[in-house]
Design a protein around this motif. Structure first.
Motif, PDB file in Angstrom:
ATOM      1  N   MET A   1       0.826  -1.210   0.000  1.00 26.15           N
ATOM      2  CA  MET A   1       0.000   0.000   0.000  1.00 26.15           C
ATOM      3  C   MET A   1       0.857   1.256   0.000  1.00 26.15           C
ATOM      4  N   GLU A   2       1.836   1.306   0.886  1.00 26.42           N
ATOM      5  CA  GLU A   2       2.682   2.498   0.966  1.00 26.42           C
ATOM      6  C   GLU A   2       3.476   2.676  -0.312  1.00 26.42           C
ATOM      7  N   GLU A   3       4.006   1.588  -0.844  1.00 29.35           N
ATOM      8  CA  GLU A   3       4.776   1.671  -2.089  1.00 29.35           C
ATOM      9  C   GLU A   3       3.913   2.196  -3.225  1.00 29.35           C
ATOM     10  N   CYS A   4       2.668   1.721  -3.285  1.00 28.78           N
ATOM     11  CA  CYS A   4       1.754   2.165  -4.337  1.00 28.78           C
ATOM     12  C   CYS A   4       1.449   3.649  -4.217  1.00 28.78           C
ATOM     13  N   ILE A   5       1.210   4.110  -3.000  1.00 29.00           N
ATOM     14  CA  ILE A   5       0.910   5.523  -2.771  1.00 29.00           C
ATOM     15  C   ILE A   5       2.105   6.396  -3.156  1.00 29.00           C
ATOM     16  N   ILE A   6       3.299   5.966  -2.773  1.00 20.76           N
ATOM     17  CA  ILE A   6       4.508   6.726  -3.104  1.00 20.76           C
ATOM     18  C   ILE A   6       4.705   6.788  -4.614  1.00 20.76           C
ATOM     19  N   GLU A   7       4.473   5.671  -5.303  1.00 20.44           N
ATOM     20  CA  GLU A   7       4.610   5.668  -6.762  1.00 20.44           C
ATOM     21  C   GLU A   7       3.612   6.627  -7.403  1.00 20.44           C
ATOM     22  N   ASN A   8       2.381   6.640  -6.893  1.00 17.48           N
ATOM     23  CA  ASN A   8       1.381   7.578  -7.405  1.00 17.48           C
ATOM     24  C   ASN A   8       1.800   9.021  -7.173  1.00 17.48           C
ATOM     25  N   MET A   9       2.359   9.284  -6.000  1.00 13.78           N
ATOM     26  CA  MET A   9       2.784  10.652  -5.689  1.00 13.78           C
ATOM     27  C   MET A   9       3.963  11.079  -6.552  1.00 13.78           C
ATOM     28  N   ASP A  10       4.867  10.142  -6.829  1.00 12.36           N
ATOM     29  CA  ASP A  10       5.982  10.458  -7.730  1.00 12.36           C
ATOM     30  C   ASP A  10       5.464  10.821  -9.120  1.00 12.36           C
ATOM     31  N   GLU A  11       4.462  10.068  -9.601  1.00 15.00           N
ATOM     32  CA  GLU A  11       3.890  10.345 -10.920  1.00 15.00           C
ATOM     33  C   GLU A  11       3.161  11.690 -10.916  1.00 15.00           C
ATOM     34  N   LEU A  12       2.422  11.966  -9.850  1.00 16.72           N
ATOM     35  CA  LEU A  12       1.725  13.255  -9.740  1.00 16.72           C
ATOM     36  C   LEU A  12       2.711  14.414  -9.683  1.00 16.72           C
ATOM     37  N   ASP A  13       3.840  14.198  -9.021  1.00 11.99           N
ATOM     38  CA  ASP A  13       4.849  15.256  -8.937  1.00 11.99           C
ATOM     39  C   ASP A  13       5.434  15.548 -10.315  1.00 11.99           C
ATOM     40  N   GLN A  14       5.659  14.491 -11.107  1.00 13.13           N
ATOM     41  CA  GLN A  14       6.147  14.700 -12.470  1.00 13.13           C
ATOM     42  C   GLN A  14       5.141  15.489 -13.301  1.00 13.13           C
ATOM     43  N   LEU A  15       3.865  15.141 -13.168  1.00 13.52           N
ATOM     44  CA  LEU A  15       2.817  15.880 -13.886  1.00 13.52           C
ATOM     45  C   LEU A  15       2.765  17.332 -13.420  1.00 13.52           C
ATOM     46  N   ALA A  16       2.933  17.536 -12.108  1.00 11.06           N
ATOM     47  CA  ALA A  16       2.904  18.898 -11.563  1.00 11.06           C
ATOM     48  C   ALA A  16       4.072  19.726 -12.101  1.00 11.06           C
ATOM     49  N   MET A  17       5.258  19.106 -12.183  1.00 13.24           N
ATOM     50  CA  MET A  17       6.417  19.833 -12.703  1.00 13.24           C
ATOM     51  C   MET A  17       6.229  20.195 -14.166  1.00 13.24           C
ATOM     52  N   GLN A  18       5.639  19.266 -14.939  1.00 17.00           N
ATOM     53  CA  GLN A  18       5.359  19.564 -16.350  1.00 17.00           C
ATOM     54  C   GLN A  18       4.358  20.707 -16.464  1.00 17.00           C
ATOM     55  N   TRP A  19       3.340  20.689 -15.612  1.00 18.43           N
ATOM     56  CA  TRP A  19       2.329  21.749 -15.635  1.00 18.43           C
ATOM     57  C   TRP A  19       2.958  23.095 -15.288  1.00 18.43           C
ATOM     58  N   LEU A  20       3.809  23.110 -14.263  1.00 19.75           N
ATOM     59  CA  LEU A  20       4.461  24.356 -13.850  1.00 19.75           C
ATOM     60  C   LEU A  20       5.366  24.900 -14.948  1.00 19.75           C
ATOM     61  N   GLU A  21       6.082  24.012 -15.623  1.00 19.91           N
ATOM     62  CA  GLU A  21       6.955  24.447 -16.714  1.00 19.91           C
ATOM     63  C   GLU A  21       6.141  25.088 -17.831  1.00 19.91           C
ATOM     64  N   GLN A  22       5.009  24.426 -18.202  1.00 20.97           N
ATOM     65  CA  GLN A  22       4.151  24.977 -19.238  1.00 20.97           C
ATOM     66  C   GLN A  22       3.512  26.282 -18.785  1.00 20.97           C
ATOM     67  N   HIS A  23       3.137  26.341 -17.515  1.00 26.11           N
ATOM     68  CA  HIS A  23       2.536  27.553 -16.957  1.00 26.11           C
ATOM     69  C   HIS A  23       3.513  28.720 -17.022  1.00 26.11           C
ATOM     70  N   ASP A  24       4.774  28.457 -16.685  1.00 21.15           N
ATOM     71  CA  ASP A  24       5.790  29.512 -16.751  1.00 21.15           C
ATOM     72  C   ASP A  24       5.975  30.000 -18.185  1.00 21.15           C
ATOM     73  N   GLN A  25       6.011  29.052 -19.134  1.00 19.74           N
ATOM     74  CA  GLN A  25       6.165  29.430 -20.536  1.00 19.74           C
ATOM     75  C   GLN A  25       4.984  30.267 -21.013  1.00 19.74           C
ATOM     76  N   ASP A  26       3.770  29.845 -20.638  1.00 21.47           N
ATOM     77  CA  ASP A  26       2.579  30.596 -21.029  1.00 21.47           C
ATOM     78  C   ASP A  26       2.580  31.990 -20.421  1.00 21.47           C
ATOM     79  N   SER A  27       3.035  32.099 -19.178  1.00 22.43           N
ATOM     80  CA  SER A  27       3.081  33.395 -18.506  1.00 22.43           C
ATOM     81  C   SER A  27       4.068  34.332 -19.181  1.00 22.43           C
ATOM     82  N   GLU A  28       5.226  33.781 -19.554  1.00 24.21           N
ATOM     83  CA  GLU A  28       6.227  34.594 -20.242  1.00 24.21           C
ATOM     84  C   GLU A  28       5.714  35.063 -21.605  1.00 24.21           C
ATOM     85  N   GLN A  29       5.025  34.151 -22.307  1.00 26.62           N
ATOM     86  CA  GLN A  29       4.488  34.507 -23.614  1.00 26.62           C
ATOM     87  C   GLN A  29       3.412  35.574 -23.486  1.00 26.62           C
ATOM     88  N   ALA A  30       2.536  35.422 -22.487  1.00 27.88           N
ATOM     89  CA  ALA A  30       1.479  36.413 -22.266  1.00 27.88           C
ATOM     90  C   ALA A  30       2.072  37.768 -21.899  1.00 27.88           C
TER      91      ALA A  30
END
Length: 297
Positions: free
Chosen positions: A142-171
């Motif tokens: 259970m703990e391993e599964c939760i940690i793996e999910n959180m690692d994947e969510l963190d990767q998605l969050a970092m991708q979102w933040l990178e795109q957000h920064d690019q969009d902000s700079e463009q705007a």
């Protein structure tokens, strides 16, 4: 000793907001420093005036894991709170005072982020679904599964933040560009075939101009100018309708001129006339002519 905070609830679709004065001890320290990673509680006052206590780890049996996540993954939790916050309630990392885990189960985690501004602090609850549900019967995994999910969510969050920064700079860059405007007393460069609308069509022409300059038609207007220019070395960055008549439209556009390598050389403001197939004489034929231009391949 558990820390208690009195919070006044504000309405929210995806969670509860609570207002806490920024000078309270609750706000001056992070969760790990103030509680040594013991579960935190809050007394909530509902709109009816009733009080209820909410524990930070009401959904997962392993208290130690909830505490470890709150203490060891502060950066990851902050990124997730920003990336997965409700669209109508955007959050910036710089405004987060602290963030911790409110609850976690086999399919989601709920974060509690405290956002502070000059007038005080607001608590935002951010529920985040796991990409993959965990099997409750496999307690060891259970703990391993939760940690793996959180690692994947963190990767998605970092991708979102990178795109957000690019969009902000463009705007920001687009906002600094020379605006496309038509002065009220400006003499426009009408082509020789241009015909001004008769009195009974003035309002209809102005209405069409207003509609085409709305956000919903921006892409179509830019595409129309690009087709009229028919120049691969000219990239239309923004366009508007400067005037509407009974024989066509006068467009104004910001155009980037490219060199033979496709690199931008300069940006210029151009007035581009677009002619109807034939002169119109009434509102219905005017609307039909404009739609014909917009729909043309």
């Amino acid at each position: 000793m558990f820390l208690l905070a009195i919070s006044f609830l504000l309405a929210s679709r995806n969670g509860v907001h609570s207002f806490i004065p920024s000078n309270t001890p609750f706000m001056r320290q992070g969760i790990c420093a103030r509680t040594k990673c013991t579960p935190s509680y809050a007394i909530m006052i509902s709109p009816s005036g009733e009080e209820s206590s909410v524990a930070s780890n009401v959904m997962f049996e392993d208290d130690n894991m909830v505490e470890r996540i709150s203490c060891d993954r502060t950066g990851s939790l902050a990124r997730m709170a920003v990336a997965f916050s409700p669209p109508e309630q955007p959050v910036e990392i710089k405004d987060i005072e602290h963030v911790d885990v409110l609850s976690v189960d086999d399919h989601h985690i709920e974060l509690q982020a405290v956002i502070c501004e000059t007038e005080g602090c607001v608590t935002l609850f951010v529920p985040v679904e796991f990409p993959h549900a965990c099997d409750q019967d496999e307690s060891n995994g259970m703990e391993e599964c939760i940690i793996e999910n959180m690692d994947e969510l963190d990767q998605l969050a970092m991708q979102w933040l990178e795109q957000h920064d690019q969009d902000s700079e463009q705007a920001k860059a687009e906002a600094e560009e020379e605006p496309l405007i038509v002065e009220s007393n400006e003499v426009l460069p009408y082509p020789s075939w241009w015909s001004k609308p008769a009195m009974e069509l003035v309002d209809e022409c102005e209405n069409i101009q207003k509609i085409l300059n709305g956000d919903g038609f921006q892409d179509a207007v830019e595409s129309l100018v690009s087709k009229e220019l028919n120049d691969r070395k000219a990239v239309v960055q923004k366009a508007m309708v400067a005037a509407s008549g009974t024989s066509g439209l006068l467009m104004r556009a910001r155009v980037a001129k490219l060199d033979i390598f496709g690199d931008e050389m300069e940006k210029i403001i151009m007035d581009v006339p677009v002619r109807f197939h034939q002169k119109v004489t009434d509102s219905e034929s005017l609307r039909s002519a404009v739609l014909g231009l917009m729909a043309a391949p």
